[in-house]
Design a protein around this motif. Structure first.
Motif, PDB file in Angstrom:
ATOM      1  N   GLN A  12      33.168  29.529  44.228  1.00 37.99           N
ATOM      2  CA  GLN A  12      31.759  28.957  43.835  1.00 37.99           C
ATOM      3  C   GLN A  12      31.078  29.420  44.146  1.00 37.99           C
ATOM      4  O   GLN A  12      30.790  28.698  45.000  1.00 37.99           O
ATOM      5  N   GLY A  13      30.537  30.386  43.263  1.00 38.57           N
ATOM      6  CA  GLY A  13      29.320  31.228  44.099  1.00 38.57           C
ATOM      7  C   GLY A  13      28.710  32.149  44.703  1.00 38.57           C
ATOM      8  O   GLY A  13      29.813  32.682  44.592  1.00 38.57           O
ATOM      9  N   GLY A  14      27.480  32.589  45.435  1.00 43.58           N
ATOM     10  CA  GLY A  14      27.964  33.530  45.230  1.00 43.58           C
ATOM     11  C   GLY A  14      27.652  34.844  45.285  1.00 43.58           C
ATOM     12  O   GLY A  14      27.904  34.645  43.387  1.00 43.58           O
ATOM     13  N   SER A  15      28.187  36.521  44.654  1.00 42.41           N
ATOM     14  CA  SER A  15      27.703  36.770  44.159  1.00 42.41           C
ATOM     15  C   SER A  15      28.927  38.497  44.161  1.00 42.41           C
ATOM     16  O   SER A  15      28.861  39.658  43.725  1.00 42.41           O
ATOM     17  N   MET A  16      30.490  37.584  44.996  1.00 42.43           N
ATOM     18  CA  MET A  16      31.500  38.178  44.525  1.00 42.43           C
ATOM     19  C   MET A  16      31.982  38.546  43.583  1.00 42.43           C
ATOM     20  O   MET A  16      32.060  37.800  43.259  1.00 42.43           O
ATOM     21  N   ARG A  17      32.753  40.077  43.274  1.00 43.60           N
ATOM     22  CA  ARG A  17      33.552  40.092  42.838  1.00 43.60           C
ATOM     23  C   ARG A  17      34.767  39.661  42.886  1.00 43.60           C
ATOM     24  O   ARG A  17      34.965  38.866  43.331  1.00 43.60           O
ATOM     25  N   ASP A  18      35.477  39.451  41.929  1.00 39.88           N
ATOM     26  CA  ASP A  18      37.383  39.373  41.967  1.00 39.88           C
ATOM     27  C   ASP A  18      37.834  40.330  42.940  1.00 39.88           C
ATOM     28  O   ASP A  18      37.294  41.485  42.975  1.00 39.88           O
ATOM     29  N   TRP A  19      38.717  39.772  44.357  1.00 39.83           N
ATOM     30  CA  TRP A  19      39.147  40.864  45.066  1.00 39.83           C
ATOM     31  C   TRP A  19      40.956  41.009  44.918  1.00 39.83           C
ATOM     32  O   TRP A  19      41.182  39.684  44.429  1.00 39.83           O
ATOM     33  N   GLU A  20      41.189  41.664  45.533  1.00 39.33           N
ATOM     34  CA  GLU A  20      42.760  42.315  45.145  1.00 39.33           C
ATOM     35  C   GLU A  20      43.534  42.723  45.859  1.00 39.33           C
ATOM     36  O   GLU A  20      43.211  44.135  46.174  1.00 39.33           O
ATOM     37  N   ARG A  21      44.254  42.046  46.918  1.00 35.21           N
ATOM     38  CA  ARG A  21      44.324  42.914  48.055  1.00 35.21           C
ATOM     39  C   ARG A  21      46.045  42.485  48.050  1.00 35.21           C
ATOM     40  O   ARG A  21      46.751  41.883  47.578  1.00 35.21           O
ATOM     41  N   PRO A  22      46.927  43.105  48.797  1.00 39.60           N
ATOM     42  CA  PRO A  22      48.627  42.561  49.261  1.00 39.60           C
ATOM     43  C   PRO A  22      48.837  41.743  49.525  1.00 39.60           C
ATOM     44  O   PRO A  22      47.914  40.451  50.501  1.00 39.60           O
ATOM     45  N   ASN A  23      49.440  40.554  48.442  1.00 39.21           N
ATOM     46  CA  ASN A  23      49.987  39.385  48.565  1.00 39.21           C
ATOM     47  C   ASN A  23      48.370  38.619  48.900  1.00 39.21           C
ATOM     48  O   ASN A  23      48.648  36.899  48.969  1.00 39.21           O
TER      49      ASN A  23
END
Length: 400
Positions: free
Chosen positions: A173-184
């Protein structure tokens, strides 16, 4: 805001500020998280104007992170209040034992999966947190949103484990990050609630899993191979890490190896607890230090856009697991009967016991040790907040 590339290095997802913020990283350890609070108590007193706008927590560390992120007061007041929470805490505020009959009946005759299949019930902990944290009727951590809106906080991340996919899921919650996806492992933006905190602390078989959306989640430390990554994804360029793992000297390790007894069930439990919740953080920190040293050897034009990220790790000066052997607590229920049937106190340091030992005298001792350890590290902490070089600092980040 920063993320990681496919090969595991860290890269920028957006330009970000010229001077990225610091992040507080709090790992697991059950009752040992009182040590983290002792450390933060000293930091609040000695550095009342310190700025730690990003916070990440996993397992028991998510409780401390949520407290600090939701408290509307100044930094010094927040850390002092967190101490009072731990001073008031008892085992009855954390869990209630389940009887062997309740567990057996649920497993044999239950028509659907039941929380009663776990050894302990954490309904008391949820009620305790609900009283202590600013929440609404749905359990949302309203204090987090208020602090973000007021500029006292930039972001909070809490990590959990999805039992169906075996992925580590970090909720932000908060910040300007996007969703991320990495192995596992993946990161998802959300509005954080008590359910996220309870899920992050749900030890398999011991504490019940928590449903988030359409899946069941448990302790965030189970498969979290990169515990420092959430803070980097949030955009931090300095990581203040409080570990609850004691680093033994070789002489201590040699003495511990001289035991004729065959490893017991509870000794194995302690080993697994350390591997799953504590050792990974230390490994991640070591990797970041190694990469940082390599980058510093390059000329500026060669390592751009690579930039070092300062890492300060504070850890106990004494073995908190061994210390737990000096304290008594009657768990009752199925787990209490299991303990009474096994001579577990003849084992090496009972690490697993320290994670459940929410006994006031033990917690007070951890608060004291944490405070004194931080006091001894005053100069390193001061250098961290002053953005000065820190001994054995670490990590690397891509910046665009």
């Amino acid at each position: 805001m920063s993320g990681e590339s496919a090969d595991g290095t860290v890269e920028s997802d957006s330009g970000g500020p010229a001077e990225a913020p610091a992040a507080l990283v709090l790992g697991g350890g059950g009752a040992r998280a009182a040590y983290q609070t002792g450390v933060l108590h000293y930091v609040g007193e000695a550095f009342p104007e310190a700025s730690v706008p990003l916070m990440t927590g996993v397992s028991a560390g998510s409780i401390n992170a949520a407290h600090l992120a939701a408290d509307p007061g100044p930094w010094k007041d927040r850390t002092a209040r967190l101490v009072r929470y731990w001073e008031d805490l008892t085992a009855d505020d954390v869990f209630a034992p389940r009887s062997p009959w309740t567990i057996a009946r649920s497993m044999l005759w239950g028509r659907r999966p039941s929380k009663r299949q776990t050894l302990l019930d954490t309904a008391p902990l949820r009620a305790y947190l609900d009283r202590r944290l600013p929440t609404d009727d749905t359990g949302r951590l309203t204090g987090v949103a208020d602090n973000i809106e007021a500029g006292r906080l930039e972001g909070l991340a809490i990590s959990t484990s999805n039992y169906a996919t075996l992925q580590t899921v970090t909720w932000v919650q908060g910040g300007s990050m996007r969703d991320w996806e990495r192995p596992n492992r993946i990161g998802r933006r959300t509005i954080l609630s008590l359910d996220h905190v309870m899920a992050s602390t749900a030890l398999p078989m011991v504490f019940p899993a928590v449903r988030l959306g359409d899946a069941w989640y448990g302790d965030g430390g189970l498969r979290m191979l990169d515990p420092l990554a959430p803070a980097v994804h949030l955009g931090a360029d300095r990581l203040f890490v409080v570990s609850t793992r004691y680093e033994r000297s070789q002489a201590e390790a040699n003495r511990s190896a001289r035991t004729p007894a065959y490893p017991s069930l509870f000794q194995m439990m302690g080993i697994l607890a350390n591997v799953l919740m504590l050792d990974v953080l230390e490994h991640d920190a070591a990797v970041l230090r190694r990469i940082n040293r390599l980058v510093r050897k390059l000329r500026p034009e060669e390592h751009e856009p690579l930039q070092p990220i300062d890492l300060l790790v504070l850890r106990p000066s004494v073995d908190l697991g061994a210390l737990a052997g000096d304290y008594q607590m009657d768990l009752g229920g199925a787990m209490g009967r299991l303990l009474s049937a096994v001579q577990w106190r003849t084992d090496p340091p009972p690490d697993w016991w320290s994670m459940l030992l929410f006994q006031p005298d033990y917690l007070d001792r951890l608060l004291e040790i944490g405070y004194n350890d931080a006091q001894r590290q005053h100069d390193r902490i001061e250098a961290f907040f002053a953005r000065e070089p820190i001994d054995q600092s670490a990590s690397v980040s891509f910046r665009s």
